[in-house]
Design an enzyme around this catalytic site. Structure first.
Site, PDB file in Angstrom:
ATOM      1  N   LYS A 110       0.825  -1.214   0.000  1.00 34.62           N
ATOM      2  CA  LYS A 110       0.000   0.000   0.000  1.00 34.62           C
ATOM      3  C   LYS A 110       0.864   1.270   0.000  1.00 34.62           C
ATOM      4  O   LYS A 110       0.424   2.323  -0.440  1.00 34.62           O
ATOM      5  CB  LYS A 110      -0.925   0.023   1.219  1.00 34.62           C
TER       6      LYS A 110
HETATM    7  C1  PLP Z   1      -4.135  -4.507  -0.576  1.00 34.87           C
HETATM    8  C2  PLP Z   1      -3.362  -5.772  -0.665  1.00 34.87           C
HETATM    9  C3  PLP Z   1      -3.574  -6.721  -1.678  1.00 34.87           C
HETATM   10  C4  PLP Z   1      -4.659  -6.574  -2.723  1.00 34.87           C
HETATM   11  O1  PLP Z   1      -4.432  -5.529  -3.629  1.00 34.87           O
HETATM   12  P1  PLP Z   1      -5.645  -4.946  -4.496  1.00 34.87           P
HETATM   13  O2  PLP Z   1      -5.083  -3.805  -5.210  1.00 34.87           O
HETATM   14  O3  PLP Z   1      -6.697  -4.549  -3.478  1.00 34.87           O
HETATM   15  O4  PLP Z   1      -6.118  -6.042  -5.379  1.00 34.87           O
HETATM   16  C5  PLP Z   1      -2.777  -7.854  -1.698  1.00 34.87           C
HETATM   17  N1  PLP Z   1      -1.847  -8.067  -0.755  1.00 34.87           N
HETATM   18  C6  PLP Z   1      -1.619  -7.189   0.237  1.00 34.87           C
HETATM   19  C7  PLP Z   1      -0.587  -7.511   1.277  1.00 34.87           C
HETATM   20  C8  PLP Z   1      -2.361  -6.010   0.323  1.00 34.87           C
HETATM   21  O5  PLP Z   1      -2.136  -5.146   1.326  1.00 34.87           O
END
Ligand code: PLP
Length: 495
Positions: free
Chosen positions: A112
């Protein structure tokens, strides 16, 4: 380049306006009116550049109302100045059977960060460019990871405040410490007595409460959100697909122009959609493989064309993918049909019945690019062990879901294009599940001892931000009832 809603509202906005608004007035998501095209020279030209300069080049194709200097300033503040623990920012590690694109070297050890470090900078620049003088208050409800990444991104950004609500007792000790030790004069973290749904519905009610928003307006404060439907969160993610490709060519792993595959552990469909944009722009991508956990609504959709959220919800060892509504899918449907009325219809059905069917023709189009499968917890843990035994490489649970699905794709299709796995979290963030997968003895260890235990297996050290938590002061101790959230917001807004 102008932006408009996937659901047909005819206003056309600059990217700065779209980033400030977040969601279109008709409930749709903002999409660019066309996708910029790049050629082999553009991609080759990225290779000698830093990640920040690569980012400025790619972003410049979409955010045409930002000057080159503004963009460079934004990416320097987001990714520069010691915030990431590696010069590459998003390095590619090549193992025996695949490459791993590590997206978790930012300040909170989560993928993120790639987007939430940059979004605040794009927003603050947008405020200046559009002449808005109000203070923006970002409200976040979090079940763990997003809250910290948002706090780290918005910390001390001028003209913006951020307030994060989390369920009291509903996050891990490390997650709580990550949030409650957050520095910065513009941040607030408050626990809500209740579960995540209470916190989230509380925030949603505040956003849609016109009278309350009027009260805030009197204090020259307007609310905004940092969630993953904002264009300013999606566009930063396109960059690392290009960056990974350039690095693989430089390393000699692939030849310039050669097509590669990406497997992406997917929840809200933001990360993988960014890969779709990169492919549509001209990056040589063969397939995008969508990996899910037991909440496999996307696997079913990409196989059958039927999206159906009416199903059991499972808590898994990959909590960031425990999701039944993948909001960013709406953007894909728009780009493949160009038909806003159709998209609005499907989204209406989803809201009313929890289900929609896109039909054979569109399914065929989707499957030209996408393939999907899922892995349960047992398979995920077996994959962590397997990847470790073969490569001495420790991956987190989310990454392992993708790894397992990448292998099932290769077995099912015999496709030999080079495979890149998007790695979305440091294994240290999910240390308990990872250690269990590795067969480590962990009984009686607290969360900090678990970090040290994992370091015995992992050649990469414990991230400094996690190790430091044991010694940081707790700055935020506020707790409120769900009914007290408005008062807490007002109080912080007026400060
Ligand atoms: C948010 C997240 C995802 C999923 O990503 P999206 O863009 O919502 O599909 C996968 N793995 C982790 C560790 C995340 O924090």
């Amino acid at each position: 380049m102008q932006y408009f809603s996937t659901r047909g509202d005819d206003s056309r906005l600059s990217s700065a306006e779209a980033i400030l608004k977040g969601l279109a007035p008709d409930g749709g998501l903002f999409v660019p009116e066309q996708l910029p095209q790049v050629d082999a020279d553009f991609i080759a030209g990225l290779a000698p550049l830093t990640y920040e300069k690569r980012a400025a080049r790619v972003l410049g194709l979409f955010l045409t109302d930002y000057t080159a200097d503004e963009l460079m300033g934004c990416v320097e503040r987001a990714y520069g100045s010691g915030k990431f623990d590696t010069a590459k920012r998003a390095p590619v590690v090549t193992l025996k059977d695949a490459s791993v694109l590590e997206l978790w070297h930012g300040p909170t050890s989560a993928f993120k960060d790639m987007a939430l470090q940059l979004l605040p900078q794009l927003m603050q620049t947008a405020l200046t460019k559009t002449g808005v003088t109000d203070t923006v208050l970002i409200l976040v409800a979090t079940s763990g990871d997003t809250g910290k990444a948002a706090l780290a991104g918005f910390c001390d950004v001028p003209q913006i405040k951020i307030m994060v609500f989390y369920p009291d007792g509903g996050v891990s000790r490390i997650q709580r410490l990550q949030m409650c030790t957050q520095a910065g004069e513009n941040v607030n973290v408050t626990a809500v007595r209740g579960n995540f749904d209470d916190a989230q519905s509380g925030v949603k009610e505040i956003f849609s409460d016109a009278a309350f928003n009027g009260e805030l307006q009197a204090a020259q404060v307007r609310l905004s959100s940092a969630n993953s439907i904002n264009w300013g969160r999606l566009v930063p993610q396109i960059v690392y697909y290009f960056s990974a490709y350039a690095d693989l060519v430089t390393a000699g792993t692939i030849k310039a122009g050669e097509e590669i595959n990406f497997t992406v552990p997917t929840g809200n469909f933001g990360d993988i959609l960014a890969g779709f944009y990169a492919k549509e722009m001209g990056l040589p991508v063969h397939k995008l493989i969508c990996a899910s956990n037991a909440n496999n609504v996307l696997t079913d959709f990409l196989r059958t064309g039927v999206y159906d959220r009416n199903r059991a919800f499972y808590k898994t060892i990959t909590p960031s993918m425990d999701i039944l509504i993948s909001s960013n899918l709406e953007r894909l449907l728009y780009h493949l049909t160009g038909d806003t009325a159709q998209v609005a219809g499907w989204m209406g059905e989803l809201a009313a019945t929890g289900r929609y069917d896109v039909g054979e023709a569109l399914l065929g189009k989707i499957q030209q690019t996408f393939w999907a499968d899922w892995a349960d917890d047992a398979k995920t843990q077996a994959t962590i062990k397997d990847v470790y035994d073969a490569n001495h490489y420790v991956c987190d649970t989310h990454t392992a879901v993708a790894y397992a699905v990448a292998r099932s794709y290769q077995q099912a299709t015999g496709d030999t294009h080079h495979m890149v796995i998007a790695s979305t979290a440091s294994p240290y963030k999910f240390n308990g599940s990872v250690l269990a997968a590795l067969g480590a003895e962990t009984s009686g260890l607290d969360e900090f001892q678990l970090l040290d235990k994992l370091a015995e297996y992992n050649p990469q050290p414990v991230p400094a931000g996690l190790a430091a938590l044991a010694h940081l002061d707790v700055r935020h101790q506020g707790v409120c009832e769900k009914s007290g959230m408005r008062a807490a917001v007002l109080n912080f807004a007026r400060k």
